[in-house]
Write a protein that holds these residues in place. Structure first.
Motif, mmCIF file in Angstrom:
data_model
loop_
_atom_site.group_PDB
_atom_site.id
_atom_site.type_symbol
_atom_site.label_atom_id
_atom_site.label_comp_id
_atom_site.label_asym_id
_atom_site.label_seq_id
_atom_site.Cartn_x
_atom_site.Cartn_y
_atom_site.Cartn_z
ATOM 1 N N ILE A 11 0.839 -1.204 0.000
ATOM 2 C CA ILE A 11 0.000 0.000 0.000
ATOM 3 C C ILE A 11 0.872 1.251 0.000
ATOM 4 N N CYS A 12 1.945 1.235 0.782
ATOM 5 C CA CYS A 12 2.871 2.376 0.808
ATOM 6 C C CYS A 12 3.492 2.594 -0.569
ATOM 7 N N GLY A 13 3.886 1.513 -1.233
ATOM 8 C CA GLY A 13 4.487 1.620 -2.561
ATOM 9 C C GLY A 13 3.516 2.170 -3.590
ATOM 10 N N ARG A 14 2.273 1.674 -3.559
ATOM 11 C CA ARG A 14 1.274 2.168 -4.510
ATOM 12 C C ARG A 14 0.936 3.631 -4.254
ATOM 13 N N LYS A 15 0.829 3.998 -2.977
ATOM 14 C CA LYS A 15 0.510 5.384 -2.632
ATOM 15 C C LYS A 15 1.654 6.308 -3.055
ATOM 16 N N ARG A 16 2.896 5.867 -2.846
ATOM 17 C CA ARG A 16 4.058 6.668 -3.250
ATOM 18 C C ARG A 16 4.079 6.866 -4.763
ATOM 19 N N LYS A 17 3.765 5.808 -5.516
ATOM 20 C CA LYS A 17 3.732 5.911 -6.976
ATOM 21 C C LYS A 17 2.631 6.883 -7.403
#
Length: 127
Positions: free
Chosen positions: A46-52
């Motif tokens: 979720i952190c990776g998708r939000k950062r992207k």
């Protein structure tokens, strides 16, 4: 959550700085995401998708700022709320070259070219 995520990612250059040696080390990146996940309290994916999503939005805002018009067509001028916070990415983001499949039109030619084409058109009409 977004501001915490942005500041956490900013503290880990191995995630965004391609000139950093650690950028190529997958283990260091995974460890960085693990630390960020613990700090934020959200799963790594979720952190990776939000950062992207945040990075893509920042890129879009940068493009629209560059293409901003003046006068009545300028729009409201409101900035995205995380625009200033995401500024740490500026040295690491490079815009892509654009290309098109359109051929040059008469308006694209220089005035000298237009004069020559008008002369050629006049010769064809007189015959």
């Amino acid at each position: 959550m977004e501001e915490k995520l942005i500041s956490a990612v900013a503290n880990h250059p191995e995630l965004y700085d391609a000139s950093c040696y650690c950028y190529r080390d997958r283990n260091k990146k995974d460890l960085a995401w693990r630390h960020i996940s613990e700090e934020i309290g959200q799963p790594e994916d979720i952190c990776g998708r939000k950062r992207k999503s945040l990075r893509d939005t920042y890129n879009k805002e940068k493009r629209t700022e560059k293409e901003k018009r003046s006068g009545s067509a300028a729009g409201s001028g409101r900035r995205w709320k995380f625009f200033a916070v995401m500024g740490f990415l500026d040295p690491f983001l490079t815009p892509r070259e654009t290309s098109g499949n359109m051929v040059r039109t008469v308006g694209d030619f220089s005035p000298e070219d237009q004069g020559q084409s008008e002369e050629a058109a006049g010769e064809c009409q007189s015959e």
